[in-house]
Write a protein that holds these residues in place. Structure first.
Motif, PDB file in Angstrom:
ATOM      1  N   TRP A  72      26.716  34.171  36.501  1.00 27.02           N
ATOM      2  CA  TRP A  72      27.222  34.583  34.962  1.00 27.02           C
ATOM      3  C   TRP A  72      25.903  35.107  34.313  1.00 27.02           C
ATOM      4  CZ3 TRP A  72      31.954  34.231  32.743  1.00 27.02           C
ATOM      5  CH2 TRP A  72      32.813  33.857  33.654  1.00 27.02           C
ATOM      6  N   TRP A  73      24.548  34.794  34.679  1.00 26.71           N
ATOM      7  CA  TRP A  73      23.453  35.007  33.991  1.00 26.71           C
ATOM      8  C   TRP A  73      22.314  35.425  34.915  1.00 26.71           C
ATOM      9  CZ3 TRP A  73      24.408  35.562  28.810  1.00 26.71           C
ATOM     10  CH2 TRP A  73      25.544  34.581  28.334  1.00 26.71           C
ATOM     11  N   GLN A  74      21.116  35.638  34.535  1.00 23.44           N
ATOM     12  CA  GLN A  74      19.998  36.107  35.053  1.00 23.44           C
ATOM     13  C   GLN A  74      19.607  34.968  36.094  1.00 23.44           C
ATOM     14  OE1 GLN A  74      17.892  38.089  31.917  1.00 23.44           O
ATOM     15  NE2 GLN A  74      17.619  39.688  33.316  1.00 23.44           N
ATOM     16  N   THR A  75      19.550  33.733  35.461  1.00 20.36           N
ATOM     17  CA  THR A  75      18.833  32.387  35.991  1.00 20.36           C
ATOM     18  C   THR A  75      19.895  31.523  36.563  1.00 20.36           C
ATOM     19  OG1 THR A  75      18.943  31.668  33.866  1.00 20.36           O
ATOM     20  CG2 THR A  75      16.928  32.901  34.319  1.00 20.36           C
ATOM     21  N   ASP A  76      21.068  31.597  36.671  1.00 20.86           N
ATOM     22  CA  ASP A  76      21.893  30.684  37.454  1.00 20.86           C
ATOM     23  C   ASP A  76      21.932  31.080  39.004  1.00 20.86           C
ATOM     24  OD1 ASP A  76      23.380  33.057  37.255  1.00 20.86           O
ATOM     25  OD2 ASP A  76      24.931  31.868  36.121  1.00 20.86           O
ATOM     26  N   ASP A  77      22.763  30.302  39.723  1.00 21.16           N
ATOM     27  CA  ASP A  77      23.217  30.659  41.036  1.00 21.16           C
ATOM     28  C   ASP A  77      24.205  31.793  41.357  1.00 21.16           C
ATOM     29  OD1 ASP A  77      21.577  28.278  41.742  1.00 21.16           O
ATOM     30  OD2 ASP A  77      23.400  27.018  41.421  1.00 21.16           O
ATOM     31  N   SER A  78      24.139  32.464  42.178  1.00 19.97           N
ATOM     32  CA  SER A  78      24.981  33.476  42.685  1.00 19.97           C
ATOM     33  C   SER A  78      26.386  32.749  42.717  1.00 19.97           C
ATOM     34  CB  SER A  78      24.273  34.389  43.729  1.00 19.97           C
ATOM     35  OG  SER A  78      23.273  35.076  43.409  1.00 19.97           O
ATOM     36  N   ALA A  79      27.345  33.567  42.190  1.00 17.22           N
ATOM     37  CA  ALA A  79      28.657  33.479  42.475  1.00 17.22           C
ATOM     38  C   ALA A  79      29.484  34.383  43.370  1.00 17.22           C
ATOM     39  CB  ALA A  79      29.204  32.938  41.010  1.00 17.22           C
ATOM     40  N   ALA A  80      30.526  33.800  43.835  1.00 22.54           N
ATOM     41  CA  ALA A  80      31.312  34.627  44.850  1.00 22.54           C
ATOM     42  C   ALA A  80      32.032  35.639  43.870  1.00 22.54           C
ATOM     43  CB  ALA A  80      32.466  33.942  45.525  1.00 22.54           C
ATOM     44  N   PHE A  81      32.849  35.335  42.976  1.00 24.16           N
ATOM     45  CA  PHE A  81      33.517  36.137  41.999  1.00 24.16           C
ATOM     46  C   PHE A  81      32.681  37.202  41.409  1.00 24.16           C
ATOM     47  CE2 PHE A  81      35.153  37.614  37.898  1.00 24.16           C
ATOM     48  CZ  PHE A  81      36.211  38.328  38.328  1.00 24.16           C
ATOM     49  N   MET A  82      31.689  36.647  40.473  1.00 22.56           N
ATOM     50  CA  MET A  82      30.757  37.687  39.938  1.00 22.56           C
ATOM     51  C   MET A  82      30.152  38.705  40.949  1.00 22.56           C
ATOM     52  SD  MET A  82      30.816  37.475  36.883  1.00 22.56           S
ATOM     53  CE  MET A  82      31.881  36.275  35.800  1.00 22.56           C
ATOM     54  N   THR A  83      29.706  38.277  42.248  1.00 20.17           N
ATOM     55  CA  THR A  83      29.055  39.235  43.210  1.00 20.17           C
ATOM     56  C   THR A  83      30.088  40.231  43.681  1.00 20.17           C
ATOM     57  OG1 THR A  83      27.349  37.453  43.861  1.00 20.17           O
ATOM     58  CG2 THR A  83      27.762  39.407  45.243  1.00 20.17           C
ATOM     59  N   ALA A  84      31.204  39.734  43.872  1.00 20.61           N
ATOM     60  CA  ALA A  84      32.432  40.630  44.333  1.00 20.61           C
ATOM     61  C   ALA A  84      32.764  41.332  42.971  1.00 20.61           C
ATOM     62  CB  ALA A  84      33.496  40.064  44.761  1.00 20.61           C
ATOM     63  N   TYR A  85      32.674  41.213  41.765  1.00 16.52           N
ATOM     64  CA  TYR A  85      33.137  41.969  40.676  1.00 16.52           C
ATOM     65  C   TYR A  85      32.102  43.155  40.626  1.00 16.52           C
ATOM     66  CZ  TYR A  85      34.904  42.723  35.781  1.00 16.52           C
ATOM     67  OH  TYR A  85      35.459  43.218  34.852  1.00 16.52           O
ATOM     68  N   VAL A  86      30.785  42.615  40.484  1.00 16.90           N
ATOM     69  CA  VAL A  86      29.696  43.989  40.650  1.00 16.90           C
ATOM     70  C   VAL A  86      30.017  44.929  41.792  1.00 16.90           C
ATOM     71  CG1 VAL A  86      27.270  44.360  40.354  1.00 16.90           C
ATOM     72  CG2 VAL A  86      28.415  42.415  39.134  1.00 16.90           C
ATOM     73  N   VAL A  87      30.041  44.534  42.944  1.00 22.32           N
ATOM     74  CA  VAL A  87      29.808  45.221  43.953  1.00 22.32           C
ATOM     75  C   VAL A  87      31.247  45.955  44.011  1.00 22.32           C
ATOM     76  CG1 VAL A  87      30.396  44.974  46.548  1.00 22.32           C
ATOM     77  CG2 VAL A  87      28.942  43.616  45.505  1.00 22.32           C
ATOM     78  N   ALA A  88      32.388  45.688  43.794  1.00 20.11           N
ATOM     79  CA  ALA A  88      33.701  46.351  43.607  1.00 20.11           C
ATOM     80  C   ALA A  88      33.419  47.575  42.544  1.00 20.11           C
ATOM     81  CB  ALA A  88      34.884  45.654  43.219  1.00 20.11           C
ATOM     82  N   GLY A  89      32.940  47.110  41.307  1.00 16.98           N
ATOM     83  CA  GLY A  89      32.562  48.155  40.186  1.00 16.98           C
ATOM     84  C   GLY A  89      31.547  49.003  40.468  1.00 16.98           C
ATOM     85  N   TRP A  90      30.507  48.599  41.255  1.00 13.50           N
ATOM     86  CA  TRP A  90      29.428  49.554  41.759  1.00 13.50           C
ATOM     87  C   TRP A  90      30.012  50.672  42.545  1.00 13.50           C
ATOM     88  CZ3 TRP A  90      24.098  47.424  41.977  1.00 13.50           C
ATOM     89  CH2 TRP A  90      23.279  47.254  40.502  1.00 13.50           C
ATOM     90  N   ALA A  91      30.757  50.046  43.674  1.00 14.00           N
ATOM     91  CA  ALA A  91      31.225  50.912  44.551  1.00 14.00           C
ATOM     92  C   ALA A  91      32.162  52.073  43.664  1.00 14.00           C
ATOM     93  CB  ALA A  91      32.159  50.256  45.657  1.00 14.00           C
ATOM     94  N   GLN A  92      33.075  51.650  42.713  1.00 21.24           N
ATOM     95  CA  GLN A  92      33.928  52.450  42.407  1.00 21.24           C
ATOM     96  C   GLN A  92      33.179  53.836  41.729  1.00 21.24           C
ATOM     97  OE1 GLN A  92      37.689  50.719  40.397  1.00 21.24           O
ATOM     98  NE2 GLN A  92      36.423  48.948  40.930  1.00 21.24           N
ATOM     99  N   ALA A  93      32.095  53.139  40.735  1.00 26.13           N
ATOM    100  CA  ALA A  93      30.993  53.991  40.113  1.00 26.13           C
ATOM    101  C   ALA A  93      30.282  54.862  41.082  1.00 26.13           C
ATOM    102  CB  ALA A  93      30.123  53.230  39.336  1.00 26.13           C
ATOM    103  N   LYS A  94      30.032  54.611  42.177  1.00 22.26           N
ATOM    104  CA  LYS A  94      29.443  55.539  43.152  1.00 22.26           C
ATOM    105  C   LYS A  94      30.401  56.310  43.586  1.00 22.26           C
ATOM    106  CE  LYS A  94      27.547  55.375  47.816  1.00 22.26           C
ATOM    107  NZ  LYS A  94      27.173  54.415  49.060  1.00 22.26           N
ATOM    108  N   ALA A  95      31.644  56.052  43.833  1.00 26.40           N
ATOM    109  CA  ALA A  95      32.672  57.003  44.292  1.00 26.40           C
ATOM    110  C   ALA A  95      33.026  58.094  43.196  1.00 26.40           C
ATOM    111  CB  ALA A  95      33.915  56.177  44.735  1.00 26.40           C
TER     112      ALA A  95
END
Length: 220
Positions: A72-95
């Motif tokens: 959720w933030w810069q200093t917390d633990d990585s989370a499955a949903f947040m990581t998938a959300y960014v990966v999916a969004g960045w992939a769409q931006a790249k496309a």
């Protein structure tokens, strides 16, 4: 017509936590792509829109953790949903032709491949597989695990799984679409896919609009 008039309303400057940043960044990308592909007239300032998209990419880059994931933030633990959300969004931006930091994107994919375990809900695993497929790096083992665990997918998760298969050009997407059609709810002249819980973020809410949108995306 109503959708075209709402494009300007959907755009906003990215700020806040990872989720808030993504929830402004991704609509910006989709509005930009809509203007480009549909050729519609709009009051949206395309130069300002591109600035917002670049700002979103930069902010999300700053929020990525050393392990490759996002929380959720810069200093917390990585989370499955947040990581998938960014990966999916960045992939769409790249496309859509936007400059996304490829190494950071692939680090996010690698985090998902390493950390999406069987104790994660089936729907969230389907979302992670969908994100990885959009990024061009589907995980065959995860895909096959979902195939054997399909009965535990809600209509929301089933739509995501079918979209992942479709992105992979996997013929099993047709069968998933047929299964999804069989789970539709109907009321008068309306059809929808019911979801009483957001299984991706794990809280009680009527997520039927999202589930229905993803189902329609797959069927289309």
């Amino acid at each position: 017509g109503a959708i075209f008039g709402a494009l300007e309303y959907l755009t906003s400057f990215p700020y806040g936590c990872t989720e808030q940043t993504m929830s402004s960044f991704l609509p910006n990308v989709l509005v930009s792509e809509s203007l480009r592909t549909l050729g519609v007239e709009s009051r949206v300032d395309k130069v300002e829109l591109e600035k917002k998209i670049r700002a979103g990419i930069e902010r999300l880059s700053d929020f990525q953790h050393e392990d490759g994931g996002w929380g959720w933030w810069q200093t917390d633990d990585s989370a499955a949903f947040m990581t998938a959300y960014v990966v999916a969004g960045w992939a769409q931006a790249k496309a859509a032709g936007h400059a996304v930091p490829e190494e950071r994107l692939q680090n996010g994919v690698a985090w998902l491949a390493k950390n999406i375990a069987k104790d994660v809900s089936a729907d969230l695993r389907a979302y992670a597989v969908y994100a990885m497929a959009l990024a061009g790096k589907p995980d065959a083992a995860l895909v096959n695990t979902l195939a054997s665990d399909q009965r535990n997918l809600s209509p929301y998760g089933l739509a995501l799984y079918g979209l992942a298969l479709d992105a992979m050009k996997d013929g099993r997407a047709d069968a998933v679409a047929q299964a999804l059609t069989g789970r539709v709810s109907e009321s008068g002249s309306e059809a929808f896919w019911k979801a009483d819980r957001d299984t991706l973020m794990d809280f009680e809410i009527d997520a039927s609009p999202e589930a229905t949108a993803y189902a329609m995306k797959l069927l289309a």
